[in-house]
Scaffold this motif. Structure first.
Motif, PDB file in Angstrom:
ATOM      1  N   THR A   1       0.844  -1.190   0.000  1.00 21.07           N
ATOM      2  CA  THR A   1       0.000   0.000   0.000  1.00 21.07           C
ATOM      3  C   THR A   1       0.878   1.238   0.000  1.00 21.07           C
ATOM      4  O   THR A   1       1.897   1.292   0.695  1.00 21.07           O
ATOM      5  CB  THR A   1      -0.902  -0.006   1.254  1.00 21.07           C
ATOM      6  OG1 THR A   1      -1.670  -1.211   1.242  1.00 21.07           O
ATOM      7  CG2 THR A   1      -1.824   1.187   1.293  1.00 21.07           C
ATOM      8  N   ARG A   2       0.480   2.220  -0.795  1.00 24.80           N
ATOM      9  CA  ARG A   2       1.258   3.456  -0.905  1.00 24.80           C
ATOM     10  C   ARG A   2       0.336   4.670  -0.840  1.00 24.80           C
ATOM     11  O   ARG A   2      -0.779   4.646  -1.344  1.00 24.80           O
ATOM     12  CB  ARG A   2       2.007   3.514  -2.245  1.00 24.80           C
ATOM     13  CG  ARG A   2       3.024   2.439  -2.443  1.00 24.80           C
ATOM     14  CD  ARG A   2       4.297   2.831  -1.747  1.00 24.80           C
ATOM     15  NE  ARG A   2       5.366   1.931  -2.143  1.00 24.80           N
ATOM     16  CZ  ARG A   2       6.049   1.198  -1.295  1.00 24.80           C
ATOM     17  NH1 ARG A   2       5.772   1.236  -0.022  1.00 24.80           N
ATOM     18  NH2 ARG A   2       7.012   0.426  -1.723  1.00 24.80           N
ATOM     19  N   ARG A   3       0.851   5.734  -0.252  1.00 25.57           N
ATOM     20  CA  ARG A   3       0.173   7.025  -0.280  1.00 25.57           C
ATOM     21  C   ARG A   3       0.559   7.744  -1.565  1.00 25.57           C
ATOM     22  O   ARG A   3       1.580   7.446  -2.179  1.00 25.57           O
ATOM     23  CB  ARG A   3       0.591   7.881   0.917  1.00 25.57           C
ATOM     24  CG  ARG A   3       0.065   7.391   2.241  1.00 25.57           C
ATOM     25  CD  ARG A   3       0.453   8.372   3.316  1.00 25.57           C
ATOM     26  NE  ARG A   3      -0.040   7.951   4.609  1.00 25.57           N
ATOM     27  CZ  ARG A   3      -0.003   8.718   5.675  1.00 25.57           C
ATOM     28  NH1 ARG A   3       0.506   9.932   5.603  1.00 25.57           N
ATOM     29  NH2 ARG A   3      -0.479   8.276   6.821  1.00 25.57           N
TER      30      ARG A   3
ATOM     31  N   GLU B   1       4.048   9.202  -1.512  1.00 27.09           N
ATOM     32  CA  GLU B   1       5.078   8.158  -1.660  1.00 27.09           C
ATOM     33  C   GLU B   1       5.243   7.774  -3.124  1.00 27.09           C
ATOM     34  O   GLU B   1       6.365   7.638  -3.614  1.00 27.09           O
ATOM     35  CB  GLU B   1       4.677   6.898  -0.891  1.00 27.09           C
ATOM     36  CG  GLU B   1       4.831   6.947   0.595  1.00 27.09           C
ATOM     37  CD  GLU B   1       4.401   5.621   1.200  1.00 27.09           C
ATOM     38  OE1 GLU B   1       5.287   4.884   1.669  1.00 27.09           O
ATOM     39  OE2 GLU B   1       3.187   5.337   1.184  1.00 27.09           O
TER      40      GLU B   1
ATOM     41  N   ARG C   1      -8.793   2.878  -3.728  1.00 28.56           N
ATOM     42  CA  ARG C   1      -8.389   4.164  -3.155  1.00 28.56           C
ATOM     43  C   ARG C   1      -9.126   4.300  -1.833  1.00 28.56           C
ATOM     44  O   ARG C   1     -10.360   4.246  -1.793  1.00 28.56           O
ATOM     45  CB  ARG C   1      -8.785   5.285  -4.112  1.00 28.56           C
ATOM     46  CG  ARG C   1      -8.530   6.667  -3.629  1.00 28.56           C
ATOM     47  CD  ARG C   1      -9.012   7.652  -4.714  1.00 28.56           C
ATOM     48  NE  ARG C   1      -8.727   9.007  -4.364  1.00 28.56           N
ATOM     49  CZ  ARG C   1      -9.563   9.818  -3.719  1.00 28.56           C
ATOM     50  NH1 ARG C   1     -10.760   9.385  -3.364  1.00 28.56           N
ATOM     51  NH2 ARG C   1      -9.214  11.050  -3.440  1.00 28.56           N
ATOM     52  N   THR C   2      -8.375   4.460  -0.758  1.00 30.26           N
ATOM     53  CA  THR C   2      -8.985   4.613   0.560  1.00 30.26           C
ATOM     54  C   THR C   2      -8.663   6.001   1.088  1.00 30.26           C
ATOM     55  O   THR C   2      -7.487   6.368   1.209  1.00 30.26           O
ATOM     56  CB  THR C   2      -8.462   3.548   1.544  1.00 30.26           C
ATOM     57  OG1 THR C   2      -8.674   2.256   0.975  1.00 30.26           O
ATOM     58  CG2 THR C   2      -9.172   3.643   2.875  1.00 30.26           C
TER      59      THR C   2
ATOM     60  N   TYR D   1      -8.683   8.633   4.098  1.00 28.84           N
ATOM     61  CA  TYR D   1      -8.690   8.702   5.553  1.00 28.84           C
ATOM     62  C   TYR D   1      -8.946  10.144   5.967  1.00 28.84           C
ATOM     63  O   TYR D   1      -8.122  11.025   5.697  1.00 28.84           O
ATOM     64  CB  TYR D   1      -7.358   8.215   6.129  1.00 28.84           C
ATOM     65  CG  TYR D   1      -7.150   6.738   5.914  1.00 28.84           C
ATOM     66  CD1 TYR D   1      -7.658   5.812   6.809  1.00 28.84           C
ATOM     67  CD2 TYR D   1      -6.445   6.272   4.802  1.00 28.84           C
ATOM     68  CE1 TYR D   1      -7.474   4.451   6.612  1.00 28.84           C
ATOM     69  CE2 TYR D   1      -6.256   4.910   4.599  1.00 28.84           C
ATOM     70  CZ  TYR D   1      -6.774   4.017   5.505  1.00 28.84           C
ATOM     71  OH  TYR D   1      -6.594   2.668   5.302  1.00 28.84           O
TER      72      TYR D   1
ATOM     73  N   HIS E   1      -5.426  12.090   4.135  1.00 22.02           N
ATOM     74  CA  HIS E   1      -4.528  11.300   3.289  1.00 22.02           C
ATOM     75  C   HIS E   1      -5.267  10.165   2.604  1.00 22.02           C
ATOM     76  O   HIS E   1      -6.322   9.724   3.049  1.00 22.02           O
ATOM     77  CB  HIS E   1      -3.280  10.824   4.051  1.00 22.02           C
ATOM     78  CG  HIS E   1      -3.492   9.671   4.974  1.00 22.02           C
ATOM     79  ND1 HIS E   1      -3.832   9.809   6.286  1.00 22.02           N
ATOM     80  CD2 HIS E   1      -3.379   8.340   4.758  1.00 22.02           C
ATOM     81  CE1 HIS E   1      -3.936   8.621   6.847  1.00 22.02           C
ATOM     82  NE2 HIS E   1      -3.663   7.706   5.948  1.00 22.02           N
TER      83      HIS E   1
ATOM     84  N   GLU F   1      -4.711   6.385   0.507  1.00 21.46           N
ATOM     85  CA  GLU F   1      -3.836   5.244   0.242  1.00 21.46           C
ATOM     86  C   GLU F   1      -4.375   4.450  -0.934  1.00 21.46           C
ATOM     87  O   GLU F   1      -5.583   4.344  -1.123  1.00 21.46           O
ATOM     88  CB  GLU F   1      -3.737   4.344   1.477  1.00 21.46           C
ATOM     89  CG  GLU F   1      -2.992   4.985   2.611  1.00 21.46           C
ATOM     90  CD  GLU F   1      -2.819   4.059   3.793  1.00 21.46           C
ATOM     91  OE1 GLU F   1      -2.015   4.391   4.668  1.00 21.46           O
ATOM     92  OE2 GLU F   1      -3.492   3.001   3.871  1.00 21.46           O
ATOM     93  N   TYR F   2      -3.429   3.886  -1.691  1.00 22.35           N
ATOM     94  CA  TYR F   2      -3.767   3.069  -2.851  1.00 22.35           C
ATOM     95  C   TYR F   2      -3.182   1.683  -2.652  1.00 22.35           C
ATOM     96  O   TYR F   2      -2.055   1.548  -2.178  1.00 22.35           O
ATOM     97  CB  TYR F   2      -3.182   3.685  -4.128  1.00 22.35           C
ATOM     98  CG  TYR F   2      -3.759   5.044  -4.423  1.00 22.35           C
ATOM     99  CD1 TYR F   2      -4.921   5.172  -5.174  1.00 22.35           C
ATOM    100  CD2 TYR F   2      -3.166   6.195  -3.923  1.00 22.35           C
ATOM    101  CE1 TYR F   2      -5.473   6.421  -5.436  1.00 22.35           C
ATOM    102  CE2 TYR F   2      -3.704   7.442  -4.182  1.00 22.35           C
ATOM    103  CZ  TYR F   2      -4.854   7.545  -4.939  1.00 22.35           C
ATOM    104  OH  TYR F   2      -5.395   8.771  -5.186  1.00 22.35           O
ATOM    105  N   GLU F   3      -3.974   0.676  -3.013  1.00 21.66           N
ATOM    106  CA  GLU F   3      -3.477  -0.687  -2.948  1.00 21.66           C
ATOM    107  C   GLU F   3      -4.130  -1.514  -4.043  1.00 21.66           C
ATOM    108  O   GLU F   3      -5.184  -1.164  -4.568  1.00 21.66           O
ATOM    109  CB  GLU F   3      -3.712  -1.313  -1.575  1.00 21.66           C
ATOM    110  CG  GLU F   3      -5.159  -1.487  -1.199  1.00 21.66           C
ATOM    111  CD  GLU F   3      -5.319  -2.041   0.206  1.00 21.66           C
ATOM    112  OE1 GLU F   3      -4.478  -2.839   0.651  1.00 21.66           O
ATOM    113  OE2 GLU F   3      -6.304  -1.664   0.863  1.00 21.66           O
TER     114      GLU F   3
END
Length: 111
Positions: free
Chosen positions: A33-35, A38, A66-67, A69, A75, A77-79
């Motif tokens: 998982t990356r922001r 990043e 895409r999450t 928060y 922010h 996060e992508y996974e």
């Protein structure tokens, strides 16, 4: 032997993977998982617009999630999704092909 129906079936996948930054982006997500920030740092000099565009396409195709928060600072996060992880063997096969091709080229150069 591949027939025309096979080529037509994989064409949508090739359209998804097309583009200078899509493959490196997916490789980053295979790590975890990356922001957004990043990904931008790791894929420098990708522009924020290009990164956003690639992420949107991959999300629309069900390859990444895409999450968001809430909070300050906000922010995202992508996974990879399960569907996205299924691309990993394709990347592994391409890597094996390149390695084999390099090995054969080196043998020819030694002759």
């Amino acid at each position: 032997m591949l027939d025309r129906s096979c080529i037509e079936a994989i064409d949508p996948l090739l359209e998804i993977l097309d583009g200078k930054w899509t493959l490196p982006l997916l490789l980053e997500l295979f790590v975890g998982t990356r922001r957004f920030g990043e990904l931008r740092r790791r894929l420098h000099p990708i522009s924020p617009k290009t990164l956003t565009d690639r992420l949107r396409v991959l999300e629309e195709k069900g390859i990444i999630t895409r999450t968001l928060y809430p909070g300050v600072p906000l922010h995202v996060e992508y996974e990879l999704t399960e569907r996205g992880w299924k691309l990993q063997p394709i990347f592994a096969a391409m890597w094996a092909w390149v390695q084999e091709d390099d090995l054969n080229a080196n043998k020819k150069n030694q002759l």
